[in-house]
Motif scaffolding. Structure first.
Motif, PDB file in Angstrom:
ATOM      1  N   ILE A 172      37.971  12.018 -52.137  1.00 29.39           N
ATOM      2  CA  ILE A 172      38.143  13.397 -51.663  1.00 29.39           C
ATOM      3  C   ILE A 172      39.559  13.884 -51.945  1.00 29.39           C
ATOM      4  O   ILE A 172      40.120  14.679 -51.204  1.00 29.39           O
ATOM      5  N   GLY A 206      34.153  15.413 -56.031  1.00 30.04           N
ATOM      6  CA  GLY A 206      32.783  15.864 -56.250  1.00 30.04           C
ATOM      7  C   GLY A 206      32.673  16.909 -57.346  1.00 30.04           C
ATOM      8  O   GLY A 206      31.723  16.918 -58.124  1.00 30.04           O
ATOM      9  N   THR A 230      22.661  16.752 -53.751  1.00 26.37           N
ATOM     10  CA  THR A 230      23.356  18.020 -53.515  1.00 26.37           C
ATOM     11  C   THR A 230      23.452  18.806 -54.820  1.00 26.37           C
ATOM     12  O   THR A 230      23.210  20.014 -54.849  1.00 26.37           O
TER      13      THR A 230
ATOM     14  N   GLY B 221      33.469  13.254 -42.580  1.00 25.38           N
ATOM     15  CA  GLY B 221      34.297  14.123 -43.404  1.00 25.38           C
ATOM     16  C   GLY B 221      34.398  13.691 -44.858  1.00 25.38           C
ATOM     17  O   GLY B 221      34.675  14.517 -45.736  1.00 25.38           O
ATOM     18  N   PHE B 222      34.166  12.430 -45.144  1.00 25.64           N
ATOM     19  CA  PHE B 222      34.193  11.971 -46.538  1.00 25.64           C
ATOM     20  C   PHE B 222      32.951  12.479 -47.268  1.00 25.64           C
ATOM     21  O   PHE B 222      33.045  13.167 -48.283  1.00 25.64           O
ATOM     22  N   THR B 223      31.781  12.176 -46.707  1.00 25.86           N
ATOM     23  CA  THR B 223      30.528  12.612 -47.332  1.00 25.86           C
ATOM     24  C   THR B 223      30.467  14.136 -47.405  1.00 25.86           C
ATOM     25  O   THR B 223      30.048  14.702 -48.418  1.00 25.86           O
ATOM     26  N   ASN B 225      32.894  16.303 -47.574  1.00 24.38           N
ATOM     27  CA  ASN B 225      33.791  16.839 -48.593  1.00 24.38           C
ATOM     28  C   ASN B 225      33.237  16.606 -49.995  1.00 24.38           C
ATOM     29  O   ASN B 225      33.294  17.490 -50.860  1.00 24.38           O
ATOM     30  N   VAL B 226      32.682  15.404 -50.222  1.00 25.04           N
ATOM     31  CA  VAL B 226      32.076  15.122 -51.531  1.00 25.04           C
ATOM     32  C   VAL B 226      30.910  16.095 -51.778  1.00 25.04           C
ATOM     33  O   VAL B 226      30.794  16.677 -52.864  1.00 25.04           O
ATOM     34  N   ALA B 227      30.065  16.301 -50.762  1.00 26.50           N
ATOM     35  CA  ALA B 227      28.905  17.186 -50.929  1.00 26.50           C
ATOM     36  C   ALA B 227      29.355  18.621 -51.221  1.00 26.50           C
ATOM     37  O   ALA B 227      28.847  19.269 -52.135  1.00 26.50           O
TER      38      ALA B 227
END
Lengths: 324, 324
Positions: A172, A206, A230, B221-223, B225-227
């Motif tokens: 991130i 991402g 996503t 918050g990691f997932t 932010n990646v999404a």
């Protein structure tokens, strides 16, 4: 080449579309053997059929189904590879069960901690990005990501022709200190490792999945699966909104007709079927996992990919790279 | 209403676009106070300015910058809210530092384990989806996601007018047993909890972020932010490919001209600026975090959102909901 074992019973459009795709592949000169219930396959042309009386449902619990349904098309397809009757297996069925069949029947390559699913992400104007793990391991150890990087690099080399793939870690923020404790440990492990014919280039975010920022992007199977779905969802939402908007005004609809060739190309470029499925890396055999929505064209592509991966001996190259 | 404190120094286009957006908001009747270096702000009209001599760079390390740069525009903006000189803060600057300033100066709402960033994800044909945490906490405890769900529901109610928001957990399969051990624990915690004026509806997948499947989607918050960045990247890749394709043939270019109104609408609908920024939930004050690329229009929108959130007393409602 030994034939490619095609799970004729797996996928939303099985068996008709699967059989149709397999026949086209055979017409193109790729040897194919179908696996499934002979009475349900319709006209199989002159394709050989390996009989399997059971079918693992799309939503069945993978582990127990594979252990229990020993005469299922998925288990029989994996056994055909193990027993030297087939060179590869392809399925558009239950992803977890495909993985479990390959893992339990073919077994892991020596030294591989965990097999991982490598998916191709479309990158406009460039070669696709290989992302792994896209869902085989919901929880990972940081050091597994080094092997994912190595396996992904071998795959990128043979699948996409990239001489020395750039391997990146999904995080991130670009700086080494960014991310969860897991990702920071994975970063340290990747930095300390020596990848064979590949280079670790650090973190990506991402937004870099669909750009040329890296050739191979490694992540745990939870994050990878969320990112993959996503991206699919975002593309679908935008394409749907585009089609709706274009149908709202007669002049717009006419303009959309003129644009049909460009829109068709775009749709194909971004559609998951285009690349013919993901590959399970780290098992002793080629295992191609296709999208549940696979139609005849997508199945033809998936069988083509399986055949390429067999000819390139990707499994042999992964075995060597992991051992070194 | 007390004025909205706008960090005039934060963002890729600061201070000119930020000041321009603030002036438009003031013209629309929203009280605004700028925070920054008076000599660098250009024509501020008759807006009041809180002086701050330092600027935290976009790529500075958040925690240490906030502790060290006590006279920075971000820290002064957060202090203005704490000290009752402003009703809210808005910044398009360093996200981590915005969060740290709000957390250290305003403080956490009593009972809140960790503040989280709530982002609006565009959903064609429906109200946007609230996703949190989009990046405040790279690592989370499973039980924090219950609070994220509660805070997100209060936000969805006041921001989007949803009477009883449906709260879902981001996972890699819809069944309760799907996901990482972390997600399974979060599922159990959400199922056991009683949410105030909201309902937990189970797991959703990445592809559901841009659909009407849920009103609020919680994740670490990691997932998150990646999404979020994956969705942004996918939309950008497709729009870029679309524009390139349309420019490839004279007839296609003409058709694209006809479609300009529809394409403009789509672009706006999917652009992150449209919703005027994310909100940090769980601190004792309204804190709006805008995209680094914020221009005058986006800043005007962000100030509008801040003012709405103050009038609706979202912070008060979160305080009550978390205490109950």
């Amino acid at each position: 080449m030994l034939p490619i074992a095609v799970d004729a019973m797996g996928g939303d459009h099985a068996p008709s579309e699967i059989v149709a795709g397999a026949r086209t592949a055979a017409d193109d000169g790729i040897p194919v053997v179908l696996v499934g219930r002979p009475g349900e396959l319709g006209d199989t042309g002159d394709l050989e059929v390996i009989e399997a009386s059971e079918v693992i449902a799309m939503d069945a619990e993978p582990g127990s189904s594979v252990r229990r349904m020993k005469d299922s098309s998925l288990v029989r397809a994996a056994e055909a590879v193990r027993d030297g009757r087939a060179s590869a297996m392809v399925s558009a069925g239950n992803t977890g069960a495909t993985m479990a069949s390959a893992l339990l029947r073919m077994g892991r390559i020596k030294g591989v901690a965990r097999p991982a699913i490598a998916t191709l992400i479309p990158t406009p104007g460039s070669t696709p990005t290989v992302m792994l793990d896209s869902g085989a391991n919901a929880e990972c150890q940081p050091e597994w990501l080094v092997q994912f990087g190595q396996m992904g690099a071998v795959f990128a080399h043979h699948r996409l022709g990239i001489a020395e793939p750039r391997v990146a870690l999904l995080s991130i923020g670009e700086e080494p200190g960014k991310g969860s404790p897991f990702v920071k440990e994975a970063y340290a492990a990747l930095e300390a490792a020596t990848l064979r014919d590949a280079e670790f280039i650090g973190n990506v975010e991402g937004r870099d999945l669909m750009t040329d920022a890296a050739d191979v992007i490694v992540t745990d199977g939870f994050t990878g699966n969320v990112a993959l779905k996503t991206a699919e969802g975002a593309l679908k939402a935008l394409l749907t909104a585009l089609v709706t908007a274009m149908a709202g005004r007669p002049e717009a609809l006419e303009a959309a007709d003129v644009l049909a060739p460009e829109l068709d190309d775009l749709y194909r470029e971004f559609h998951p079927d285009t690349y013919g499925g993901a590959m399970l890396l780290g098992v002793k055999g080629v295992c191609i996992i296709s999208h549940g929505s696979t139609n005849a064209v997508a199945m033809r592509n998936a069988i083509g990919v399986a055949s390429e991966m067999v000819r390139a001996d990707v499994v042999g190259h992964i075995t060597t790279a992991v051992a070194s």
